[in-house]
Design a protein around this motif. Structure first.
Motif, mmCIF file in Angstrom:
data_model
loop_
_atom_site.group_PDB
_atom_site.id
_atom_site.type_symbol
_atom_site.label_atom_id
_atom_site.label_comp_id
_atom_site.label_asym_id
_atom_site.label_seq_id
_atom_site.Cartn_x
_atom_site.Cartn_y
_atom_site.Cartn_z
ATOM 1 N N PRO A 63 -41.961 -30.379 15.262
ATOM 2 C CA PRO A 63 -41.274 -29.886 14.074
ATOM 3 C C PRO A 63 -40.868 -31.035 13.154
ATOM 4 C CG PRO A 63 -39.832 -29.745 15.990
ATOM 5 C CD PRO A 63 -41.148 -30.245 16.483
ATOM 6 N N VAL A 64 -41.066 -30.858 11.867
ATOM 7 C CA VAL A 64 -40.748 -31.919 10.905
ATOM 8 C C VAL A 64 -39.812 -31.394 9.825
ATOM 9 C CG1 VAL A 64 -41.689 -33.636 9.328
ATOM 10 C CG2 VAL A 64 -43.023 -32.943 11.328
ATOM 11 N N PHE A 65 -40.327 -30.496 8.995
ATOM 12 C CA PHE A 65 -39.534 -29.997 7.869
ATOM 13 C C PHE A 65 -39.005 -28.586 8.120
ATOM 14 C CE2 PHE A 65 -42.696 -32.881 5.819
ATOM 15 C CZ PHE A 65 -41.801 -33.859 5.420
ATOM 16 N N THR A 66 -39.376 -28.005 9.246
ATOM 17 C CA THR A 66 -39.037 -26.619 9.499
ATOM 18 C C THR A 66 -38.239 -26.515 10.790
ATOM 19 O OG1 THR A 66 -41.017 -25.899 8.355
ATOM 20 C CG2 THR A 66 -40.065 -24.335 9.878
ATOM 21 N N GLN A 67 -37.224 -25.677 10.783
ATOM 22 C CA GLN A 67 -36.459 -25.417 11.998
ATOM 23 C C GLN A 67 -37.405 -24.882 13.057
ATOM 24 O OE1 GLN A 67 -33.651 -22.776 9.986
ATOM 25 N NE2 GLN A 67 -31.992 -23.890 10.989
ATOM 26 N N HIS A 68 -37.142 -25.257 14.296
ATOM 27 C CA HIS A 68 -38.069 -24.910 15.370
ATOM 28 C C HIS A 68 -37.257 -24.329 16.521
ATOM 29 C CE1 HIS A 68 -41.973 -25.137 17.202
ATOM 30 N NE2 HIS A 68 -41.645 -26.029 18.103
ATOM 31 N N GLY A 69 -37.256 -23.004 16.614
ATOM 32 C CA GLY A 69 -36.467 -22.340 17.636
ATOM 33 C C GLY A 69 -36.845 -22.758 19.043
ATOM 34 N N GLU A 70 -38.067 -23.202 19.202
ATOM 35 C CA GLU A 70 -38.558 -23.559 20.530
ATOM 36 C C GLU A 70 -37.758 -24.683 21.184
ATOM 37 O OE1 GLU A 70 -42.855 -24.094 20.687
ATOM 38 O OE2 GLU A 70 -42.621 -25.520 22.324
ATOM 39 N N ASN A 71 -37.308 -25.642 20.371
ATOM 40 C CA ASN A 71 -36.508 -26.715 20.991
ATOM 41 C C ASN A 71 -35.184 -26.963 20.266
ATOM 42 O OD1 ASN A 71 -37.318 -28.068 18.704
ATOM 43 N ND2 ASN A 71 -38.537 -29.596 19.771
ATOM 44 N N GLY A 72 -34.891 -26.135 19.274
ATOM 45 C CA GLY A 72 -33.606 -26.253 18.587
ATOM 46 C C GLY A 72 -33.593 -27.251 17.450
ATOM 47 N N TYR A 73 -34.757 -27.850 17.118
ATOM 48 C CA TYR A 73 -34.807 -28.797 16.001
ATOM 49 C C TYR A 73 -34.374 -28.083 14.716
ATOM 50 C CZ TYR A 73 -36.739 -31.983 12.479
ATOM 51 O OH TYR A 73 -36.907 -32.813 11.399
ATOM 52 N N GLY A 74 -33.408 -28.674 14.029
ATOM 53 C CA GLY A 74 -32.902 -28.058 12.802
ATOM 54 C C GLY A 74 -31.853 -26.990 13.068
ATOM 55 N N TYR A 75 -31.648 -26.645 14.337
ATOM 56 C CA TYR A 75 -30.593 -25.700 14.724
ATOM 57 C C TYR A 75 -29.465 -26.426 15.451
ATOM 58 C CZ TYR A 75 -33.811 -21.770 13.855
ATOM 59 O OH TYR A 75 -34.662 -20.861 13.297
ATOM 60 N N SER A 76 -29.822 -27.418 16.269
ATOM 61 C CA SER A 76 -28.792 -28.123 17.032
ATOM 62 C C SER A 76 -27.938 -28.933 16.059
ATOM 63 C CB SER A 76 -29.435 -29.042 18.069
ATOM 64 O OG SER A 76 -30.049 -30.142 17.424
ATOM 65 N N GLU A 77 -26.701 -29.178 16.440
ATOM 66 C CA GLU A 77 -25.800 -29.916 15.556
ATOM 67 C C GLU A 77 -26.333 -31.324 15.278
ATOM 68 O OE1 GLU A 77 -23.047 -28.421 13.980
ATOM 69 O OE2 GLU A 77 -24.343 -26.866 14.821
ATOM 70 N N GLU A 78 -27.021 -31.915 16.266
ATOM 71 C CA GLU A 78 -27.518 -33.280 16.116
ATOM 72 C C GLU A 78 -28.652 -33.371 15.101
ATOM 73 O OE1 GLU A 78 -26.845 -31.825 18.950
ATOM 74 O OE2 GLU A 78 -25.347 -33.125 19.875
ATOM 75 N N SER A 79 -29.505 -32.346 15.051
ATOM 76 C CA SER A 79 -30.722 -32.468 14.239
ATOM 77 C C SER A 79 -30.604 -31.864 12.845
ATOM 78 C CB SER A 79 -31.898 -31.821 14.978
ATOM 79 O OG SER A 79 -31.629 -30.452 15.228
ATOM 80 N N LYS A 80 -29.548 -31.082 12.605
ATOM 81 C CA LYS A 80 -29.440 -30.395 11.304
ATOM 82 C C LYS A 80 -29.553 -31.343 10.111
ATOM 83 C CE LYS A 80 -26.619 -26.351 12.319
ATOM 84 N NZ LYS A 80 -25.206 -25.924 12.401
#
Ligand code: RUQ
Ligand code: CUA
Length: 680
Positions: A91-108
């Motif tokens: 995942p780069v520019f898009t949130q990725h439910g599979e691993n929480g990228y863009g959802y987790s507090e760290e990656s937002k």
């Protein structure tokens, strides 16, 4: 071992021959539709060869990694070549439910921009980092087309570690192009926009396109050790559309080339308006000279407003910095920095051959492929063979820079790559084929129909000094009947072609994840040995990391924040019973994965959370935020089947009404720990 075909041939040679001829005729018939010349017949005749050429036995590894852009899914997919196995989605520019990228507090924070949180983009062009003009397997740079951004993926972790927003840009399409030692990653804008010189686009009447709109080319400096990016300066260029770019090499290594269209500067119905002129331009920019001008005080400065987001290696926390100014150069003030080469009708791809001498320009509406010569360009500049100028930029005479035209290549040429053995391969969108031609005499020598409407094609290292000329991947826009139907929405597709011989051979079809515009590939041994297997718990400096179970805790902070510091190890979470949370509290689950074993992530999810799971790699800490809205008991659990007792890896949070007097308590196993007094 005898294959079925050889067996059959031995038994009935004549019949087999007849069948092969018939199969050829049928294929010829349908490949006509696709505009090919019947080379598709080889598909049948060679199918067993093809199967063994792409067969990677169970447990064996592929020869190459390939990185395909995800286009409108904003991600990169990693495939093994030649098997076509999908290895990972990054995942780069898009949130990725599979691993929480863009959802987790760290990656937002990775997805912060001057427009706010933008959890999607259109990712077109991956480009690998280079050392001496060769791909080195350290980083992958990719562009976000819609909300202009350039990202860097670290190939030791296959994670996005940096995203840089690009100011004064709109449609970051001719991007990102690393120079031969990653001195710069260069990015040009597709749309021209009116710049208000205050960090935004101006509020300007749209019929003022001609006077007010400008394009920009950005020069992003790359730290040679760490890879960190920094926008050094921009060049403000005439208000055309800038489409694609590529860097020179060898003699042309100081240069980068951009195709442009809409030199008419039409602001509406570009389909017609931008197709008036018989020729648009190839823009040639001497990036070394530009950097020198910028360094020696030719750059002006204007206010800007753009985000630079970086993921910290040890805490795994992304941080955003807002940049408030940008330096820029004007070509009219920097002699020798930029030239325009006339190129037939709305060119798309620009590709430089491995020697650095030829610039191949694919005019999607043109009937021939012009090949420009770098040495002729140098001569023409020296002898001032100009055809006037545009916005102070000299226009070189077409004949003075043209080396040759590839005649009748096919319809709708888009992109070209090279095999390092003197051949070029061009994708033909309209006639759906890959066309091979010789750099020695510019004649077409082979064609291969592809299914259907190919955009980019890619040869591993095919854009570098030393291509790995064994395979070619055609990336097709339209799939139609190639796979079992899946309703109106079909996967796009890639096709693997063997280019090691004189004739191209089709080896494999594989569906892709969203739209593969461009791709890069690299020998696996340049990447695989450096792959990180887990993160060292010792080096985890996340402020809420919990390094041992005894340190797990639940604390109320202030009125309505509850902080849960949790550990995960096969097969339990500590704590797994939590009480005292109230409706409307903001609960942060900081989960540390205590494992130090490769490939043992734990996932964490809680019922009703409005984000996603978070997948925590061994040794790392990740945070899921949760605001419960109703009183009740809420289960949480590990989402990744990590052990035989994975299903036991679960727990409960009790949520009581707002203002309830249930104290915060937490425990794991029978022994209930003493309630912890609220921290202030
Ligand atoms: S551009 S084919 Cu970004 Cu050709 Cu996609
Ligand atoms: Cu941890 Cu399943």
């Amino acid at each position: 071992m005898e294959t079925l075909i050889t067996k059959f041939r031995k038994a009935a040679p004549k019949a087999a021959l007849l069948m092969a001829v018939a199969a050829g005729a049928v294929l010829q018939g349908c490949s006509k539709i696709a505009g090919g010349d019947g080379a598709g017949a080889t598909v049948t005749a060679l199918s067993s060869d093809a199967a063994s050429a792409v067969y990677v036995a169970p447990g064996k590894h592929d020869e190459l990694y390939s990185f395909l852009s995800g286009g409108f899914n904003g991600q990169v997919s990693v495939y093994g070549i030649p098997s076509g196995r999908l290895l990972k989605i990054i995942p780069v520019f898009t949130q990725h439910g599979e691993n929480g990228y863009g959802y987790s507090e760290e990656s937002k924070a990775m997805l912060n921009t001057s427009h706010g949180f933008v959890p999607w983009d259109d990712l077109h062009h991956p480009k690998l980092s280079r050392t001496n003009g060769q791909t080195d397997g350290r980083w992958l740079f990719v562009n976000g087309n819609n909300t202009p951004r350039v990202a860097r993926i670290d190939l030791t972790t296959f994670e996005t570690v940096e995203i840089m927003e690009i100011p004064n840009s709109a449609g970051n399409h001719c991007s990102p192009y690393p120079t031969n030692n990653n001195e710069y990653v260069i990015a040009g804008t597709r749309f021209s926009v009116p710049l208000d010189m205050k960090g935004g686009t101006g509020d300007v009447a749209l019929d003022k396109y001609e006077e007010e709109f400008r394009g920009s080319i950005s020069f992003i400096k790359v730290d040679p050790e760490k890879g960190d990016m920094d926008l050094d300066f921009q060049i403000l260029v005439p208000g055309f559309d800038y489409d694609l770019a590529n860097g020179g090499k060898g003699p042309s290594e100081d240069w980068v080339f951009f195709t442009t269209y809409n030199s008419e500067k039409s602001g509406t119905l570009k389909e017609v308006g931008a197709s008036q002129n018989d020729k648009d331009y190839l823009a040639a920019v001497n990036w070394k000279l530009a950097a020198k001008y910028a360094k020696e005080g030719k750059a002006r400065e204007m206010p800007a407003n753009y985000y630079h987001n970086k993921m910290d290696k040890n805490s795994h926390i992304a941080k955003s910095t807002v940049k408030k100014k940008v330096r820029y150069l004007l070509p009219e003030e920097c002699p020798g920095m930029m030239y325009l080469l006339p190129a037939p009708k709305s060119p798309h791809g620009i590709d430089v051959d491995p020697t650095g001498e030829y610039m191949v320009v694919s005019g999607k509406l043109a009937s021939a492929i012009p090949v420009f010569s770098f040495s002729k360009m140098q001569e023409a500049i020296k002898n001032k063979q100009f055809d006037g100028e545009k916005n102070g930029i000299p226009v070189l005479k077409y004949e003075s820079v043209l080396k040759a035209e590839v005649k009748e290549p096919g319809l709708g040429p888009l992109h070209t790559e090279f095999d390092g053995k003197g051949n070029a391969y061009t994708s033909m969108f309209v006639s759906s084929e890959v066309v091979k031609w010789k750099l020695s005499d510019f004649t077409v020598v082979d064609r291969m129909p592809v299914y259907y409407s190919v955009g980019h094609l890619m040869i591993p290292g095919g854009d570098t000094k030393e291509p790995y000329g064994k395979y070619l991947v055609a990336m097709n826009k339209i799939t139609k009947d190639r796979y079992l139907p899946t309703g109106p929405e079909l996967a796009h597709s890639a096709q693997l072609i063997d280019i090691s011989g004189e004739k191209m051979k089709m080896l494999l079809d594989f569906p892709t994840v969203a739209e593969p515009h461009y791709a890069q590939a690299i020998r696996a041994d340049l990447v695989a040995p450096k792959s990180v297997k887990f993160f060292k718990l010792d080096e985890n400096n996340h402020p809420h990391a919990t390094k041992k179970e005894a340190d797990a805790s639940v604390k109320r902070e202030g009125k309505n924040v509850v902080r849960v510091k949790m550990t995960a190890i096969r097969s339990h979470m500590t704590p797994d019973n939590i009480e005292g949370v109230q409706v409307g509290d903001t609960v942060y689950f900081h989960v540390t994965n205590l494992e130090q074993d490769w490939d043992v992530p734990h996932g964490f999810a809680v019922m009703g959370a409005n984000n996603a799971e978070t997948l925590i790699m061994p040794g790392a800490t990740q945070t899921l935020k949760w605001v419960p809205k109703k009183a009740g008991v809420y289960p949480f659990y590990c989402t990744d089947f990590c052990s035989a007792l994975h299903q036991e890896m679960q727990g409960y949070v009790r949520v009581s009404p707002k203002g309830s007097n249930v104290p915060i308590t937490f425990s794991t196993g029978k022994k209930k720990q003493a309630p912890v007094a609220s921290a202030k």
